[in-house]
Design an enzyme around this catalytic site. Sequence first.
Site, PDB file in Angstrom:
ATOM      1  N   ASP A 154       0.999  -1.199  -0.125  1.00 46.25           N
ATOM      2  CA  ASP A 154      -0.096   0.018   0.113  1.00 46.25           C
ATOM      3  C   ASP A 154       1.102   1.172  -0.106  1.00 46.25           C
ATOM      4  OD1 ASP A 154      -2.078   1.594   0.273  1.00 46.25           O
ATOM      5  OD2 ASP A 154      -1.822   1.854   2.439  1.00 46.25           O
ATOM      6  N   LEU A 155       0.634   2.220  -0.375  1.00 48.14           N
ATOM      7  CA  LEU A 155       1.292   3.430  -0.651  1.00 48.14           C
ATOM      8  C   LEU A 155       1.160   4.437   0.699  1.00 48.14           C
ATOM      9  CD1 LEU A 155       3.291   5.615  -2.114  1.00 48.14           C
ATOM     10  CD2 LEU A 155       1.127   6.234  -3.277  1.00 48.14           C
ATOM     11  N   ASP A 156      -0.294   5.049   0.724  1.00 48.57           N
ATOM     12  CA  ASP A 156      -0.423   6.128   1.655  1.00 48.57           C
ATOM     13  C   ASP A 156      -0.556   5.565   2.987  1.00 48.57           C
ATOM     14  OD1 ASP A 156      -1.067   8.133  -0.313  1.00 48.57           O
ATOM     15  OD2 ASP A 156      -2.908   7.333  -0.650  1.00 48.57           O
ATOM     16  N   LYS A 200     -11.092  -1.290  -1.805  1.00 49.11           N
ATOM     17  CA  LYS A 200     -10.631  -2.089  -0.504  1.00 49.11           C
ATOM     18  C   LYS A 200     -11.803  -1.900   0.275  1.00 49.11           C
ATOM     19  CE  LYS A 200      -5.674  -1.236  -1.149  1.00 49.11           C
ATOM     20  NZ  LYS A 200      -4.387  -0.361  -0.546  1.00 49.11           N
ATOM     21  N   ARG A 206     -11.905   7.522  -3.052  1.00 51.17           N
ATOM     22  CA  ARG A 206     -12.195   8.885  -2.990  1.00 51.17           C
ATOM     23  C   ARG A 206     -13.766   9.081  -2.522  1.00 51.17           C
ATOM     24  NH1 ARG A 206     -10.031  12.674  -7.434  1.00 51.17           N
ATOM     25  NH2 ARG A 206      -8.170  11.211  -6.906  1.00 51.17           N
ATOM     26  N   SER A 250      -2.421   0.310  -4.491  1.00 49.76           N
ATOM     27  CA  SER A 250      -2.997   1.479  -3.808  1.00 49.76           C
ATOM     28  C   SER A 250      -4.404   1.956  -4.503  1.00 49.76           C
ATOM     29  CB  SER A 250      -2.105   2.816  -4.026  1.00 49.76           C
ATOM     30  OG  SER A 250      -2.606   3.971  -3.674  1.00 49.76           O
ATOM     31  N   ALA A 251      -5.071   2.372  -3.471  1.00 47.82           N
ATOM     32  CA  ALA A 251      -6.505   2.730  -3.974  1.00 47.82           C
ATOM     33  C   ALA A 251      -6.171   4.220  -4.578  1.00 47.82           C
ATOM     34  CB  ALA A 251      -7.353   2.770  -2.579  1.00 47.82           C
ATOM     35  N   SER A 252      -5.126   5.082  -4.380  1.00 47.33           N
ATOM     36  CA  SER A 252      -5.014   6.062  -4.886  1.00 47.33           C
ATOM     37  C   SER A 252      -4.995   6.225  -6.338  1.00 47.33           C
ATOM     38  CB  SER A 252      -3.946   6.882  -4.075  1.00 47.33           C
ATOM     39  OG  SER A 252      -3.615   8.283  -4.686  1.00 47.33           O
ATOM     40  N   GLU A 311       0.207  -3.194   4.842  1.00 47.45           N
ATOM     41  CA  GLU A 311      -0.869  -2.143   4.969  1.00 47.45           C
ATOM     42  C   GLU A 311      -1.153  -1.455   6.223  1.00 47.45           C
ATOM     43  OE1 GLU A 311      -3.723  -0.908   3.748  1.00 47.45           O
ATOM     44  OE2 GLU A 311      -3.821  -1.528   1.903  1.00 47.45           O
ATOM     45  N   ASP A 312      -1.694  -0.251   6.267  1.00 52.33           N
ATOM     46  CA  ASP A 312      -1.808   0.594   7.292  1.00 52.33           C
ATOM     47  C   ASP A 312      -3.218   0.569   7.747  1.00 52.33           C
ATOM     48  OD1 ASP A 312      -2.228   2.257   5.230  1.00 52.33           O
ATOM     49  OD2 ASP A 312      -2.321   4.079   6.485  1.00 52.33           O
ATOM     50  N   LYS A 332      -9.178   5.213   5.665  1.00 52.65           N
ATOM     51  CA  LYS A 332      -7.987   4.728   5.143  1.00 52.65           C
ATOM     52  C   LYS A 332      -8.222   3.537   4.330  1.00 52.65           C
ATOM     53  CE  LYS A 332      -4.911   6.296   8.881  1.00 52.65           C
ATOM     54  NZ  LYS A 332      -4.202   6.142  10.150  1.00 52.65           N
ATOM     55  N   GLY A 333      -7.479   3.696   3.340  1.00 49.45           N
ATOM     56  CA  GLY A 333      -7.691   2.438   2.248  1.00 49.45           C
ATOM     57  C   GLY A 333      -8.897   2.575   1.307  1.00 49.45           C
ATOM     58  N   THR A 346       1.167  10.195   3.625  1.00 49.00           N
ATOM     59  CA  THR A 346       0.074  11.171   3.147  1.00 49.00           C
ATOM     60  C   THR A 346      -1.047  10.939   3.896  1.00 49.00           C
ATOM     61  OG1 THR A 346       0.083   9.228   1.429  1.00 49.00           O
ATOM     62  CG2 THR A 346       1.032  11.392   0.618  1.00 49.00           C
ATOM     63  N   ASN A 383      -3.754   9.053  -7.202  1.00 45.70           N
ATOM     64  CA  ASN A 383      -2.754  10.193  -7.264  1.00 45.70           C
ATOM     65  C   ASN A 383      -1.164   9.329  -7.066  1.00 45.70           C
ATOM     66  OD1 ASN A 383      -4.122  12.648  -7.324  1.00 45.70           O
ATOM     67  ND2 ASN A 383      -4.847  12.206  -5.493  1.00 45.70           N
TER      68      ASN A 383
HETATM   69  C1  BG6 Z   1      -5.748   5.422  -0.203  1.00 47.13           C
HETATM   70  C2  BG6 Z   1      -6.012   6.219   1.179  1.00 47.13           C
HETATM   71  O1  BG6 Z   1      -4.496   5.046  -0.254  1.00 47.13           O
HETATM   72  O2  BG6 Z   1      -6.219   6.128  -1.245  1.00 47.13           O
HETATM   73  C3  BG6 Z   1      -7.553   6.694   1.058  1.00 47.13           C
HETATM   74  O3  BG6 Z   1      -5.766   5.422   2.313  1.00 47.13           O
HETATM   75  C4  BG6 Z   1      -7.803   7.655  -0.074  1.00 47.13           C
HETATM   76  O4  BG6 Z   1      -7.585   7.630   2.154  1.00 47.13           O
HETATM   77  C5  BG6 Z   1      -7.533   6.629  -1.506  1.00 47.13           C
HETATM   78  O5  BG6 Z   1      -9.095   8.039  -0.026  1.00 47.13           O
HETATM   79  C6  BG6 Z   1      -7.808   7.225  -2.864  1.00 47.13           C
HETATM   80  O6  BG6 Z   1      -6.938   8.235  -2.847  1.00 47.13           O
HETATM   81  P1  BG6 Z   1      -7.036   9.391  -3.901  1.00 47.13           P
HETATM   82  O7  BG6 Z   1      -5.745  10.070  -3.964  1.00 47.13           O
HETATM   83  O8  BG6 Z   1      -7.286   8.709  -5.280  1.00 47.13           O
HETATM   84  O9  BG6 Z   1      -8.200  10.437  -3.672  1.00 47.13           O
HETATM   85 MG    MG Z   2      -2.831   3.285   3.185  1.00 43.36          MG
END
Ligand code: BG6
Ligand code: MG
Length: 214
Positions: free
Chosen positions: A8-10, A144, A48, A113-115, A168-169, A44-45, A16, A117
Amino acid sequence: LIKACLFDLDGVLVDTAVYHYQAWKRLANTMGFDFTEAQNEQLKGVSRVESLNKILAWGGVEKTDAEKEALATLKNSWYVDMITKMTPAEVLPGTVDFLTAIHKAGYKLALGSASKNSGIILERTNLAHFFDELVDGNMVTKSKPDPEVFLKGAELLGFKPDECVVFEDAVAGVEAAKRGGMKAIGIGEKSVLTEADVVVSGLDKLTVKDLEEL
Ligand code: BG6
Ligand code: MG
């Protein structure tokens, strides 16, 4: 036997999670309410849109789909302002040493990662080159605790789930790993990440030997 590591990233490689929290808090405050750090654990995880849905429910606020889209975009603009200023100094303690050590030991590495970004963050922090494969929020349809993001990572690396360990956090992320049939190393507190096989406070507490003993 563990052959691949999915990260996982964040909150695992970079801090972040704090920026996400600040941006969501600011958004909630503009709507006239607040939420607690304990509630934040549940974000977390989580993707958005799903994070926004949870926050609106906590505030007892109803919004149309168009309004939700605008709110998510506003939160993301605040968040992106923060992450575009990140430097490699914000990589969490022990991360570079641990990634270097497991790479040298022959493990394959993927991001899970779910992000949406993740690209900006990996670039700003100089972490991209460690990974054989990258899977992020732009490549999955299910958030997730669904295991999709990790199953995709395992598949791209060419390993079966039981050959993979996830770092994972997030409660939702640990659940995703376990549902996917993988080992999970929780980064955080044992009392929160109850489903993880092992919990440590950070990657600085881990060595290659810990992976061999899983
Ligand atoms: C996860 C974070 O890695 O990414 C979440 O733990 C976040 O808090 C999710 O909502 C989505 O991220 P982003 O950057 O696409 O808004
Ligand atoms: Mg995380």
